[in-house]
Write a protein that holds these residues in place. Structure first.
Motif, short mmCIF file in Angstrom:
data_model
loop_
_atom_site.label_atom_id
_atom_site.label_comp_id
_atom_site.label_asym_id
_atom_site.label_seq_id
_atom_site.Cartn_x
_atom_site.Cartn_y
_atom_site.Cartn_z
N VAL A 9 -0.28 9.76 1.17
CA VAL A 9 0.34 8.64 1.89
C VAL A 9 -0.73 7.79 2.56
CG1 VAL A 9 1.75 8.07 3.90
CG2 VAL A 9 2.59 9.71 2.22
N LEU A 10 -1.72 8.42 3.16
CA LEU A 10 -2.76 7.67 3.85
C LEU A 10 -3.71 6.97 2.87
CD1 LEU A 10 -3.54 10.13 6.77
CD2 LEU A 10 -2.20 8.01 6.84
N GLU A 11 -3.90 7.54 1.70
CA GLU A 11 -4.67 6.84 0.66
C GLU A 11 -3.94 5.56 0.26
OE1 GLU A 11 -7.57 7.20 -0.47
OE2 GLU A 11 -8.19 9.30 -0.30
N GLU A 12 -2.63 5.63 0.17
CA GLU A 12 -1.84 4.44 -0.13
C GLU A 12 -1.97 3.42 1.00
OE1 GLU A 12 1.07 1.94 -2.08
OE2 GLU A 12 -0.37 3.46 -2.71
N SER A 13 -1.96 3.90 2.23
CA SER A 13 -2.12 3.02 3.38
C SER A 13 -3.47 2.28 3.31
CB SER A 13 -2.03 3.83 4.67
OG SER A 13 -2.19 3.03 5.80
N LEU A 16 -3.50 -0.44 0.70
CA LEU A 16 -2.78 -1.63 1.15
C LEU A 16 -3.54 -2.40 2.23
CD1 LEU A 16 0.81 -0.10 1.33
CD2 LEU A 16 0.00 -1.81 -0.32
N GLY A 17 -4.67 -1.85 2.67
CA GLY A 17 -5.47 -2.53 3.67
C GLY A 17 -5.09 -2.23 5.11
N PHE A 18 -4.33 -1.15 5.33
CA PHE A 18 -3.86 -0.82 6.67
C PHE A 18 -4.80 0.13 7.41
CE2 PHE A 18 0.67 -1.33 4.81
CZ PHE A 18 0.54 -2.71 4.84
N LEU A 19 -5.73 0.76 6.69
CA LEU A 19 -6.71 1.66 7.31
C LEU A 19 -8.11 1.09 7.15
CD1 LEU A 19 -5.64 5.27 6.28
CD2 LEU A 19 -5.04 4.00 8.34
N SER A 49 1.02 1.39 15.53
CA SER A 49 0.81 2.47 14.56
C SER A 49 0.10 2.01 13.30
CB SER A 49 2.14 3.12 14.20
OG SER A 49 1.95 4.31 13.51
N GLY A 50 0.28 0.76 12.90
CA GLY A 50 -0.46 0.21 11.77
C GLY A 50 -0.26 0.98 10.48
N GLY A 51 -1.35 1.59 10.01
CA GLY A 51 -1.29 2.36 8.77
C GLY A 51 -0.84 3.79 8.94
N GLY A 52 -0.37 4.14 10.15
CA GLY A 52 0.18 5.48 10.36
C GLY A 52 -0.70 6.44 11.12
N LEU A 53 -1.79 5.93 11.71
CA LEU A 53 -2.68 6.80 12.47
C LEU A 53 -2.77 6.38 13.93
CD1 LEU A 53 -5.60 7.20 9.91
CD2 LEU A 53 -3.90 8.90 10.54
N PRO A 54 -2.71 7.35 14.81
CA PRO A 54 -2.61 8.79 14.55
C PRO A 54 -1.19 9.31 14.36
CG PRO A 54 -2.84 8.45 16.89
CD PRO A 54 -2.90 7.07 16.26
N GLY A 55 -0.18 8.44 14.42
CA GLY A 55 1.21 8.87 14.50
C GLY A 55 1.69 9.81 13.42
N LEU A 56 1.38 9.50 12.14
CA LEU A 56 1.87 10.36 11.06
C LEU A 56 1.24 11.75 11.13
CD1 LEU A 56 1.91 7.91 7.99
CD2 LEU A 56 3.86 8.75 9.33
N ARG A 75 4.94 -5.82 7.08
CA ARG A 75 4.45 -5.05 5.93
C ARG A 75 4.08 -3.63 6.35
NH1 ARG A 75 -0.29 -6.49 3.82
NH2 ARG A 75 0.13 -5.40 1.86
N ARG A 76 3.47 -3.50 7.51
CA ARG A 76 3.07 -2.17 7.97
C ARG A 76 4.29 -1.32 8.32
NH1 ARG A 76 -1.97 -3.92 11.94
NH2 ARG A 76 -3.35 -4.67 10.27
N THR A 77 5.26 -1.90 8.97
CA THR A 77 6.43 -1.10 9.35
C THR A 77 7.25 -0.72 8.11
OG1 THR A 77 7.63 -3.14 9.90
CG2 THR A 77 6.59 -1.95 11.70
N ALA A 78 7.29 -1.59 7.10
CA ALA A 78 7.97 -1.22 5.86
C ALA A 78 7.28 -0.03 5.21
CB ALA A 78 8.01 -2.41 4.91
N PHE A 79 5.95 -0.06 5.22
CA PHE A 79 5.20 1.08 4.69
C PHE A 79 5.49 2.35 5.49
CE2 PHE A 79 1.49 3.76 5.52
CZ PHE A 79 1.29 4.31 4.26
N LEU A 80 5.54 2.24 6.81
CA LEU A 80 5.77 3.41 7.66
C LEU A 80 7.15 4.01 7.44
CD1 LEU A 80 4.13 2.15 10.98
CD2 LEU A 80 3.25 3.93 9.46
#
Length: 211
Positions: A9-13, A16-19, A49-56, A75-80
């Motif tokens: 999931v984080l590789e996908e993030s 997408l340019g979120f990390l 939360s952006g790309g999901g860190l540290p939350g995920l 776009r980020r929240t749709a990904f999350l």
């Protein structure tokens, strides 16, 4: 044990340019440093939360916590939202797509969090003003900081007192983490209108943002 689903999931993030740059494993290790500082239960808000860190990472590791992933970018929240489904976290974590200044005045969120975490959300005065209204009395804000930063300069006692906070602990790391506690109820005047915390910060710092 390697959490391959989370890494995928984080590789996908990142794709997408979120990390930011660097191996995803390093991002996970950075996020995992928050774990010893978290409360045992209650609501945790990942501020920006952006790309999901540290939350995920925290939601995956701490099933007793109710996790809120807060971000204003569509776009980020749709990904999350999709990430929560893929990681089987949707029953105990939610995505809130809005500005922190708005959520801090919501009856569903104001004063409801046991903990707020922030990584690269913004400068200390912005982070404090957006986090304090979300925290219950005695709750904690945990912020990732630049290495060797001067905590007293970046988080001055007088400035923090305006939103009812104090610095409780500094973890040198790496990563360097600052823990603040909500010692007094956040005054009703905070947070100010959307964009105002950044335009007119409660104090000034030499370094611009959290780590």
């Amino acid at each position: 044990m390697v959490d391959r689903e989370l890494l995928a999931v984080l590789e996908e993030s990142r794709r997408l340019g979120f990390l930011g740059p660097g191996p995803v494993e390093a991002h996970v290790a950075h996020a995992a440093a928050f774990l010893p500082l978290l409360p045992a239960e209650g609501r945790l808000v990942d501020l920006g939360s952006g790309g999901g860190l540290p939350g995920l990472v925290l939601a995956r590791a701490r099933p007793a916590l109710e996790v809120v992933l807060l971000d204003a970018h569509q776009r980020r929240t749709a990904f999350l939202v999709d990430a929560l489904d893929r990681l089987d976290l949707a029953t105990r974590a939610v995505v809130v797509a809005d500005r922190a200044e708005v959520v801090g005045r919501s009856v569903d969120h104001r004063g409801a969090a046991a903990c707020v975490v922030a990584r690269s959300f913004g400068p200390p005065p912005v982070t404090a003003e957006c986090a304090a209204p979300l925290l219950a009395l005695g709750g904690r804000l945990i912020v990732s900081e630049p290495p060797a930063s001067e905590v007293g300069d970046r988080w001055p006692p007088d400035g923090l007192a305006e939103v009812g906070m104090t610095v409780a602990q500094v973890v040198d790391g790496p990563p360097r983490l600052v823990v603040l506690t909500q010692e007094q109820p956040c005054p009703d005047r905070f947070p100010r209108r959307t964009g105002i915390p950044a335009k007119r910060p409660l104090w000034t710092t030499a370094a611009a943002s959290s780590g």
